[in-house]
Design a protein around this motif. Structure first.
Motif, PDB file in Angstrom:
ATOM      1  N   LEU A  80       3.938   1.455  -1.085  1.00  0.00           N
ATOM      2  CA  LEU A  80       4.580   1.563  -2.404  1.00  0.00           C
ATOM      3  C   LEU A  80       3.605   2.139  -3.424  1.00  0.00           C
ATOM      4  O   LEU A  80       3.961   3.011  -4.216  1.00  0.00           O
ATOM      5  CB  LEU A  80       5.081   0.194  -2.876  1.00  0.00           C
ATOM      6  CG  LEU A  80       5.636   0.234  -4.307  1.00  0.00           C
ATOM      7  CD1 LEU A  80       6.948   1.004  -4.365  1.00  0.00           C
ATOM      8  CD2 LEU A  80       5.807  -1.162  -4.884  1.00  0.00           C
ATOM      9  N   TYR A  81       2.370   1.649  -3.383  1.00  0.00           N
ATOM     10  CA  TYR A  81       1.383   2.116  -4.357  1.00  0.00           C
ATOM     11  C   TYR A  81       1.240   3.634  -4.276  1.00  0.00           C
ATOM     12  O   TYR A  81       1.328   4.332  -5.277  1.00  0.00           O
ATOM     13  CB  TYR A  81       0.038   1.437  -4.093  1.00  0.00           C
ATOM     14  CG  TYR A  81      -1.019   1.768  -5.127  1.00  0.00           C
ATOM     15  CD1 TYR A  81      -1.096   1.051  -6.317  1.00  0.00           C
ATOM     16  CD2 TYR A  81      -1.936   2.798  -4.926  1.00  0.00           C
ATOM     17  CE1 TYR A  81      -2.063   1.346  -7.277  1.00  0.00           C
ATOM     18  CE2 TYR A  81      -2.903   3.103  -5.878  1.00  0.00           C
ATOM     19  CZ  TYR A  81      -2.960   2.371  -7.052  1.00  0.00           C
ATOM     20  OH  TYR A  81      -3.907   2.673  -8.003  1.00  0.00           O
ATOM     21  N   LEU A  82       1.059   4.131  -3.064  1.00  0.00           N
ATOM     22  CA  LEU A  82       0.833   5.573  -2.902  1.00  0.00           C
ATOM     23  C   LEU A  82       2.102   6.370  -3.203  1.00  0.00           C
ATOM     24  O   LEU A  82       2.050   7.441  -3.791  1.00  0.00           O
ATOM     25  CB  LEU A  82       0.326   5.869  -1.486  1.00  0.00           C
ATOM     26  CG  LEU A  82      -1.028   5.210  -1.156  1.00  0.00           C
ATOM     27  CD1 LEU A  82      -1.378   5.413   0.306  1.00  0.00           C
ATOM     28  CD2 LEU A  82      -2.137   5.757  -2.054  1.00  0.00           C
ATOM     29  N   MET A  83       3.254   5.814  -2.811  1.00  0.00           N
ATOM     30  CA  MET A  83       4.515   6.526  -3.104  1.00  0.00           C
ATOM     31  C   MET A  83       4.779   6.559  -4.600  1.00  0.00           C
ATOM     32  O   MET A  83       5.265   7.555  -5.128  1.00  0.00           O
ATOM     33  CB  MET A  83       5.685   5.858  -2.379  1.00  0.00           C
ATOM     34  CG  MET A  83       5.715   6.149  -0.884  1.00  0.00           C
ATOM     35  SD  MET A  83       7.139   5.387  -0.078  1.00  0.00           S
ATOM     36  CE  MET A  83       8.473   6.467  -0.626  1.00  0.00           C
ATOM     37  N   SER A  84       4.419   5.485  -5.288  1.00  0.00           N
ATOM     38  CA  SER A  84       4.718   5.473  -6.715  1.00  0.00           C
ATOM     39  C   SER A  84       3.749   6.368  -7.486  1.00  0.00           C
ATOM     40  O   SER A  84       3.856   6.524  -8.682  1.00  0.00           O
ATOM     41  CB  SER A  84       4.715   4.052  -7.264  1.00  0.00           C
ATOM     42  OG  SER A  84       3.422   3.511  -7.211  1.00  0.00           O
ATOM     43  N   ARG A  85       2.804   6.984  -6.766  1.00  0.00           N
ATOM     44  CA  ARG A  85       1.965   7.994  -7.402  1.00  0.00           C
ATOM     45  C   ARG A  85       2.350   9.385  -6.898  1.00  0.00           C
ATOM     46  O   ARG A  85       1.640  10.358  -7.127  1.00  0.00           O
ATOM     47  CB  ARG A  85       0.480   7.707  -7.150  1.00  0.00           C
ATOM     48  CG  ARG A  85       0.023   6.353  -7.681  1.00  0.00           C
ATOM     49  CD  ARG A  85       0.092   6.274  -9.209  1.00  0.00           C
ATOM     50  NE  ARG A  85       0.432   4.949  -9.727  1.00  0.00           N
ATOM     51  CZ  ARG A  85      -0.422   3.973  -9.963  1.00  0.00           C
ATOM     52  NH1 ARG A  85      -1.698   4.146  -9.716  1.00  0.00           N
ATOM     53  NH2 ARG A  85      -0.027   2.824 -10.454  1.00  0.00           N
ATOM     54  N   GLY A  86       3.421   9.458  -6.107  1.00  0.00           N
ATOM     55  CA  GLY A  86       3.961  10.774  -5.758  1.00  0.00           C
ATOM     56  C   GLY A  86       3.846  11.176  -4.298  1.00  0.00           C
ATOM     57  O   GLY A  86       4.336  12.224  -3.904  1.00  0.00           O
ATOM     58  N   CYS A  87       3.191  10.366  -3.464  1.00  0.00           N
ATOM     59  CA  CYS A  87       3.091  10.720  -2.043  1.00  0.00           C
ATOM     60  C   CYS A  87       4.397  10.332  -1.341  1.00  0.00           C
ATOM     61  O   CYS A  87       4.946   9.272  -1.602  1.00  0.00           O
ATOM     62  CB  CYS A  87       1.953   9.959  -1.374  1.00  0.00           C
ATOM     63  SG  CYS A  87       0.353  10.228  -2.134  1.00  0.00           S
ATOM     64  N   SER A  88       4.855  11.180  -0.436  1.00  0.00           N
ATOM     65  CA  SER A  88       6.016  10.802   0.365  1.00  0.00           C
ATOM     66  C   SER A  88       5.595   9.683   1.317  1.00  0.00           C
ATOM     67  O   SER A  88       4.397   9.454   1.517  1.00  0.00           O
ATOM     68  CB  SER A  88       6.516  12.000   1.168  1.00  0.00           C
ATOM     69  OG  SER A  88       5.569  12.321   2.164  1.00  0.00           O
ATOM     70  N   GLU A  89       6.555   9.023   1.932  1.00  0.00           N
ATOM     71  CA  GLU A  89       6.181   7.929   2.826  1.00  0.00           C
ATOM     72  C   GLU A  89       5.291   8.403   3.982  1.00  0.00           C
ATOM     73  O   GLU A  89       4.261   7.785   4.259  1.00  0.00           O
ATOM     74  CB  GLU A  89       7.425   7.210   3.341  1.00  0.00           C
ATOM     75  CG  GLU A  89       7.030   5.976   4.132  1.00  0.00           C
ATOM     76  CD  GLU A  89       8.210   5.126   4.552  1.00  0.00           C
ATOM     77  OE1 GLU A  89       9.293   5.248   3.959  1.00  0.00           O
ATOM     78  OE2 GLU A  89       8.020   4.340   5.501  1.00  0.00           O
ATOM     79  N   THR A  96       0.840  -1.198   0.000  1.00  0.00           N
ATOM     80  CA  THR A  96       0.000   0.000   0.000  1.00  0.00           C
ATOM     81  C   THR A  96       0.876   1.250   0.000  1.00  0.00           C
ATOM     82  O   THR A  96       0.614   2.200  -0.739  1.00  0.00           O
ATOM     83  CB  THR A  96      -0.920  -0.015   1.240  1.00  0.00           C
ATOM     84  OG1 THR A  96      -1.685  -1.204   1.217  1.00  0.00           O
ATOM     85  CG2 THR A  96      -1.841   1.194   1.239  1.00  0.00           C
ATOM     86  N   GLU A 135       3.316  10.944   4.066  1.00  0.00           N
ATOM     87  CA  GLU A 135       2.003  11.288   3.508  1.00  0.00           C
ATOM     88  C   GLU A 135       1.196  10.032   3.221  1.00  0.00           C
ATOM     89  O   GLU A 135      -0.019   9.989   3.458  1.00  0.00           O
ATOM     90  CB  GLU A 135       2.161  12.078   2.203  1.00  0.00           C
ATOM     91  CG  GLU A 135       2.550  13.520   2.406  1.00  0.00           C
ATOM     92  CD  GLU A 135       3.053  14.182   1.112  1.00  0.00           C
ATOM     93  OE1 GLU A 135       3.146  15.405   1.107  1.00  0.00           O
ATOM     94  OE2 GLU A 135       3.359  13.465   0.132  1.00  0.00           O
ATOM     95  N   MET A 193      -2.308   9.102   4.875  1.00  0.00           N
ATOM     96  CA  MET A 193      -3.473   8.867   4.030  1.00  0.00           C
ATOM     97  C   MET A 193      -4.152   7.554   4.413  1.00  0.00           C
ATOM     98  O   MET A 193      -5.381   7.480   4.533  1.00  0.00           O
ATOM     99  CB  MET A 193      -3.034   8.838   2.560  1.00  0.00           C
ATOM    100  CG  MET A 193      -4.180   8.909   1.582  1.00  0.00           C
ATOM    101  SD  MET A 193      -3.613   8.787  -0.139  1.00  0.00           S
ATOM    102  CE  MET A 193      -3.180  10.470  -0.495  1.00  0.00           C
ATOM    103  N   VAL A 194      -3.367   6.520   4.656  1.00  0.00           N
ATOM    104  CA  VAL A 194      -3.942   5.226   5.016  1.00  0.00           C
ATOM    105  C   VAL A 194      -4.644   5.317   6.376  1.00  0.00           C
ATOM    106  O   VAL A 194      -5.747   4.795   6.561  1.00  0.00           O
ATOM    107  CB  VAL A 194      -2.854   4.126   5.052  1.00  0.00           C
ATOM    108  CG1 VAL A 194      -3.438   2.808   5.537  1.00  0.00           C
ATOM    109  CG2 VAL A 194      -2.255   3.952   3.666  1.00  0.00           C
TER     110      VAL A 194
END
Ligand SMILES: Nc1ncnc2c1ncn2[C@@H]1O[C@H](COP(=O)(O)OP(=O)(O)O)[C@@H](O)[C@H]1O
Ligand SMILES: [Mg+2]
Lengths: 474, 256
Positions: free
Chosen positions: A425-434, A423, A436, A440-441
């Motif tokens: 990785l998914y969000l980071m690979s769309r531009g969110c920092s760790e 999860t 963030e 978000m989760v």
């Protein structure tokens, strides 16, 4: 920082100064620390109370002294030294009906917390308590015209129409002997709210009381008494916060809710105590036939909390829905949960709680479901989801059930989860920092609770989650 | 040949206890379309994730350059903001996070995509229409409860919104019905037409390639790139499968 970005509903600019500011208590009336009959008499005299109330206070004080200090379960309250807690601090100001009449430092406090703005935009009435006294109280005229009463218990006691009502209900749902801090509450209670909604009246907008504890080493002991008559409908919002101090502060409020037949009450709370706070609050509702009680509760902050709102489903077909979330970070030990007593036939209750533990924080979820003999076909489901953000935090679930009717059904479900690497990785690979991505989760995890709140409170709760995730709240 | 956008040089990578990729060299020029094929378990997804920066895999040697910068040690968010996009084979579900506000958040991370809330809403609506997605999708939670095909559409939606310089599509076409497949194809075409970005398409299925003009085809077997050739290599694989490459690889043969 500009005034604009300091608003609590401003999410983009998260800053601990939102909650963590204090004003001098110079010129305030502060009673000596500790607990004596003299202090109790002084509080009562100051409030010019009826004789029965003073008698009740003094009896409660005896009960307080007679009871053991600490329960033999739950988090330690050894750091709470009652000899160093002032039970009454008054800002020496008269209760105002207009914010213009509230002293500047106090008005600024509530402005920074966004209360007057919320009042203008979305509330039917507001009460604001500062330390031991309500400093502002107002309700929209159209609501008053319907016969709705929203005032302080003190004012209700001075009103010949309402004094007997307070006398009839006060302390009946939560008796002073309930536990040591309930006894303490009744000995020194001050401030809080009295709400009466007459038969059939549906209050369109919520009423809100906000409790701010400003004084260091002090206690807040507000009493909330709400009566929702038959077929009436009310949404009441309770907000609490306090700045950070080194000395322990104590919150031991009591909330008594009477929901009559066919009525509905929604009671929403956002508590954001500082981490020197002992939050030993007691809340209880009694619900009539075909009536509905809804709790929405967000508990943030405090060093130690003992908090288990209780619902007594007395009338047949009455219903309770409870959704709550607690967030425990470093140095916090939060023992929270909920208690449901199903006495009526065909009663139903749904308890849905979530806890988040981080940085060594400790969450214990305690639930108690009691189904009485009469409660044929009662249904209750309890679900507790815990999210652990690291390996040093703790999360426990302690369910208790006592079912005395064979046709009843009670279910309990508890899960403990972590945020998966995929999860993040998914969000980071769309531009969110760790960080963030984690926030978000966690925000998503809390969403089922925050979406039950009115929008601006949901925004505030998300804001609090962001602050907690950054470890920024003192 | 265009400027090299992505250059993977001598990459050896794997999990802590298992080497998966061996001596990978791969160069993708700006705006080019490359295809990566290979049998199951060859390491195609792993290569995609290593390029994206998945910390589950360790890079033991070699470098990854993107736009002339060495990004071998960069975290995935930095790579994303630099213009790399990976569409996952199985996108994760993130409960409680509304799709729409998530899209707004990831768009706002990119200064080059700065737009008003209103313009953003219009843009999302436009893409949703392009992908035959109903507006009600947007109020739901990120990937939660969506079918496999719908999840792939949500990946395409993000691709078209974020306008990356390189899109790695990991079996975006697999398991889709005919309608969803044609929607995804349309999405890829729109990405090529509107953004002019480069593509690295990982697929088993040559159908999705019919409407793309492929610049290079790579074949991976057992963690090695064993063949590289023009678009016509795809037809060869279609006709003869991977066996020829597997045999060559087993006998330590040279690249085709
Ligand atoms: N995180 C992981 N942990 C352990 N083994 C893995 C991991 N990821 C991939 N592998 C292994 O590496 C090989 C390549 O997998 P993958 O890249 O998914 O292949 P492909 O996408 O070509 O089917 C497989 O044997 C797979 O089991
Ligand atoms: Mg794969």
């Amino acid at each position: 920082m500009s005034e604009r970005t300091e608003k609590r509903t401003q999410v983009a600019d998260v800053d601990r100064s939102l909650y963590d500011f204090t004003y001098s208590e110079e010129g305030y009336e502060r009673y000596d620390d500790g607990l004596t009959p003299d202090i109790v008499r002084a509080i009562s005299e100051k409030k010019d109370e009826p004789e029965w109330m003073l008698a009740m206070r003094l009896a409660a004080l005896d009960t307080y002294h007679a009871k053991e200090m600490a329960p033999n379960w739950g988090p330690s309250i050894a750091g709470l030294d009652m000899d160093h807690i002032s039970t009454y601090v008054s800002p020496r100001t008269k209760q105002a009906k207009s914010w213009d009449d509230v002293p500047d430092d106090i008005k600024n406090t509530f402005e920074r917390l966004g209360i007057p703005e919320a009042e203008r935009e979305s509330l039917a009435g507001v009460g604001a308590q500062y330390d031991s006294e309500i400093v502002y109280h107002n309700m929209r005229e159209d609501v008053a015209k319907d016969g709705v009463v929203y005032t302080t218990i003190e004012d209700a006691l001075h009103d010949p129409q309402w004094e007997p009502v307070v006398h009839e209900y006060f302390g009946t749902l939560i008796p002073p002997a309930d536990h040591k801090f309930a006894a303490l509450h009744y000995a020194v209670w001050s401030g809080g709210s009295f709400v009466y909604v007459p038969t059939g009246v549906k209050v369109e907008y919520p009423l809100q009381s906000y409790f701010r504890l400003n004084a260091e080493g002090a206690g807040q002991f507000e009493h909330t008494l709400i009566i929702v008559e038959e077929g009436a409908d009310l949404h009441f919002i309770e907000g609490c916060s306090a700045p950070k101090y080194y000395e322990a502060n104590l919150h031991a409020g009591a909330v008594e809710l009477f929901v009559k037949d066919h009525a509905r009450l929604r009671y929403s709370t956002i508590e954001n105590w500082s981490k020197n706070m002992y939050n030993l609050n007691t809340k209880r509702a009694r619900v009539g036939a075909d009536a509905q009680m809804e709790w929405v509760s967000g508990s943030f902050g405090s060093h130690v909390s003992y908090l288990y709102p209780t619902t007594i489903l007395q009338g047949d077909r009455s219903n309770c829905e409870f959704s709550g979330i607690t967030f425990a970070g470093a140095t916090q030990d939060l023992d929270t949960g909920c208690k449901v007593i199903l006495n009526g036939a065909d009663t139903t209750a749904t308890v849905d709680t979530k806890s988040i533990s981080k940085d060594g924080g400790c969450n214990t979820f305690r639930s108690s479901v009691i189904v009485g003999r009469r409660a044929a076909n009662a249904r209750c489901s309890v679900s507790c989801q815990s999210l652990m953000l690291d390996d040093i935090s703790r999360s426990d679930t302690i369910p208790a059930m006592d079912v005395r009717n064979a046709t009843a059904s009670v279910g309990h479900e508890a899960t403990i989860g972590r945020i998966s690497d995929d999860t993040i990785l998914y969000l980071m690979s769309r531009g969110c920092s760790e960080p963030e991505a984690r926030t978000m989760v966690v925000g998503g995890f809390a969403n089922p609770v925050s979406k039950e709140l009115p929008l601006e409170y949901a925004v505030e709760m998300n804001n609090l989650i962001k602050l907690e995730m950054e470890g920024a709240i003192g | 040949m265009h400027d090299t956008l992505l250059r993977v040089s001598g990459i050896n990578a794997g999990t802590e206890d298992k080497p998966i990729l061996h001596d990978i060299d791969l160069a993708v020029g700006a705006g080019e379309t490359h295809v990566l094929m290979g049998p199951n378990g060859a390491g195609k997804s792993t290569l995609g994730r290593v390029i994206m920066g998945d910390p589950a895999y360790q890079v033991n040697s070699g470098t990854i350059e993107f736009g002339g910068e060495d990004i071998t040690d960069e975290a995935a968010d930095k790579r994303s903001l630099a213009g790399i996009f990976l569409s996952y084979q199985a996108p994760v579900e993130v409960p409680g996070v509304p799709l729409y506000s998530y899209l707004r958040t990831i768009t706002q991370k990119r200064p080059e995509l700065k737009m008003t809330a209103r313009k953003f809403r219009a843009r999302v609506g436009e893409i949703a229409d392009q992908l035959d997605m109903s507006g009600s999708f947007l109020t739901r939670e990120l990937n939660v409860g969506f079918s496999g095909g719908e999840k792939k559409k949500i990946e395409m939606l993000q691709l078209l919104l974020l306008r990356p310089k390189l899109a790695i599509l990991d079996e975006t076409d697999s398991g889709l019905d005919v309608d969803a497949l044609s929607v995804v194809s349309r999405g890829i075409e729109a990405y090529r037409a509107d953004c002019g970005g480069a593509l690295l398409v990982i697929t088993h299925n040559t159908r999705i390639l019919e409407r793309l003009s492929v610049d290079r085809t790579h074949v991976m077997v057992q963690g090695r790139l064993v063949a590289e050739g023009p678009a016509s290599l795809i037809d060869d694989i279609d006709a003869h499968g991977f066996e020829q490459f597997e045999r060559a690889n087993a006998s330590g043969g040279d690249r085709a």
